[in-house]
Design a protein around this motif. Structure first.
Motif, PDB file in Angstrom:
ATOM      1  N   ASP A 170       0.866  -1.175   0.000  1.00  0.00           N
ATOM      2  CA  ASP A 170       0.000   0.000   0.000  1.00  0.00           C
ATOM      3  C   ASP A 170       0.904   1.226   0.000  1.00  0.00           C
ATOM      4  N   THR A 172       0.377   4.180   0.411  1.00  0.00           N
ATOM      5  CA  THR A 172      -0.012   5.230   1.354  1.00  0.00           C
ATOM      6  C   THR A 172       0.653   5.057   2.703  1.00  0.00           C
ATOM      7  N   TYR A 330      -6.819  -4.206   5.348  1.00  0.00           N
ATOM      8  CA  TYR A 330      -5.634  -3.738   4.637  1.00  0.00           C
ATOM      9  C   TYR A 330      -5.881  -3.614   3.140  1.00  0.00           C
ATOM     10  N   SER A 369      -7.593  -1.483  -2.948  1.00  0.00           N
ATOM     11  CA  SER A 369      -6.715  -0.323  -3.102  1.00  0.00           C
ATOM     12  C   SER A 369      -5.285  -0.687  -2.712  1.00  0.00           C
ATOM     13  N   ALA A 370      -5.116  -1.815  -2.046  1.00  0.00           N
ATOM     14  CA  ALA A 370      -3.802  -2.373  -1.713  1.00  0.00           C
ATOM     15  C   ALA A 370      -3.807  -3.847  -2.088  1.00  0.00           C
TER      16      ALA A 370
END
Length: 383
Positions: A170, A172, A330, A369-370
């Motif tokens: 991820d 971020t 996650y 998103s991850a």
């Protein structure tokens, strides 16, 4: 002003699956002379074998699951000569398409108002689940060997532990690698579970505790033996996720109802496969630094299609492809172009395989998103 839609998606999905399953059970009893009312019930996996199909016809049916099977589910079974199963899969597709269109249409009319978003999401995800399950079931029934890829376990271990490692990509956040321990304890129809994710290269911890009651289906060895792998379970869970290095945390309480149906109830060619659906809601509490908590609702519907691996002996287990709508893990929600980015949940593929009565492996990958990958060693003390 238009009235908000009612939450009929989950109920409709259960009715659709049960309606498709009931005729199949009746057909098996009719065709099997060893199953009169006075005799012991025969499990779906013990039904008579299907007639032999030539390789050419099976290849044609396999091609039919793609064209036109992607749009007309059950085409593969129709070409295989399994017309009853084909019609049931087509009915499930119709129910799923109707719910999905209804949910998306309601979203267009009512928007994302908090008063109506829950029934819209539950209806849409349920419809997408029925649509995807009927598509994958058609392909499985055409390609699976006679008797299916495996049979379900009718009892579960009283104690099962796991210890594994995970990798999360991820951009971020700084975390990447995790240590993941966990344990399940079962007493008849009750299950208590606990797990933790502990980052090895960052200060990030996710703890989760679950308590579940199984109304029907496989349970602990001291519970009545189940007829197959189908189950219905109510679960309550508490999760605390602390992003210490990023100075915020999320605490979640939730309740959900989940079920599995062995698809042998729908048709004999589907022995060894199963479908899962679940619906739930949670309440999240966010905290940033020393600021007061902020609340938010969490919708957690999910669905899966899977198959059992191995009929007896070892190795033996199961694998499933699934969709999780929850956004607090996650993998979180899916990224995509346009306004819909972040609205859907994430996809996953999980395999649980035991090499012996005591030792096994769990592999799980998720994409949202991850990207998340996990590999765990499973142990059942005492085998």
């Amino acid at each position: 002003m238009p009235r908000p839609p009612r939450t009929t998606g989950p109920l409709f999905a259960l009715l659709a699956l049960l309606a498709a399953a009931a005729p199949a059970q009746a057909d098996e009893g009719k065709d099997n002379p060893t199953s009169p009312a006075s005799a012991a019930p025969v499990a779906p996996s013990a039904a008579p074998p299907t007639p032999q199909v030539s390789p050419g016809r099976r290849a044609l049916a396999a091609a039919g699951t793609v064209v036109p099977g992607l749009l007309v589910h059950g085409t593969g079974h129709f070409l295989l000569g399994e017309r009853r199963t084909a019609l049931r899969l087509l009915a499930l597709e119709g129910a799923g398409a109707g719910l999905t269109i209804g949910g998306l249409g309601s979203a267009a009319v009512f928007g994302a108002s908090r008063r109506v978003i829950a029934p819209i999401v539950l209806t849409t995800v349920t419809g997408a689940g029925l649509f995807g399950i009927s598509l994958l079931a058609d392909a499985y029934g055409v390609l699976a060997p006679e008797g299916g890829t495996g049979s379900p376990l009718t009892t579960l271990p009283s104690v099962e532990t796991q210890l594994g490692v995970a990798y999360v990509y991820d951009p971020t956040f700084a975390y990447r690698t995790f240590l993941v321990p966990g344990m399940d304890l079962r007493l008849r129809s009750v299950r208590l579970s606990g797990s933790g994710w502990f980052a090895l290269n960052d200060v990030n911890t996710r703890l989760r505790a679950e308590a579940a009651y199984r109304f029907l289906g496989p349970g602990a060895p001291d519970s009545p033996r189940a007829a197959d792998g189908s189950f219905l379970e109510l679960e309550a869970a508490f999760t605390h996720h602390r992003y210490t290095s990023d100075e915020f945390s999320i605490t979640t309480g939730e309740v959900s109802l989940s079920g599995r149906l062995d698809l042998a109830h729908i048709g004999p060619t589907l022995r060894g496969s199963f479908a899962e659906m679940g619906w739930g809601i949670g309440v999240e509490a966010y905290r940033y630094g020393r600021r007061p908590f902020e609340g938010n609702e969490l919708l957690i519907p999910h669905f899966a299609f899977g198959m059992y691996l191995g009929h007896e002996g070892y190795p033996r287990g199961e694998t499933k492809f699934y969709y999780e709508h929850r956004h607090d893990g996650y993998a979180a929600g899916a990224k995509m172009p346009g306004l819909g980015s972040g609205v859907p949940g994430h996809l996953g593929l999980q395999t649980r395989l035991y090499a012996s009565p005591r030792w096994g492996l769990l592999a799980d990958v998720q994409a949202g998103s991850a990207y998340v990958g996990r590999l765990s060693l499973l142990a059942r003390p005492g085998g």
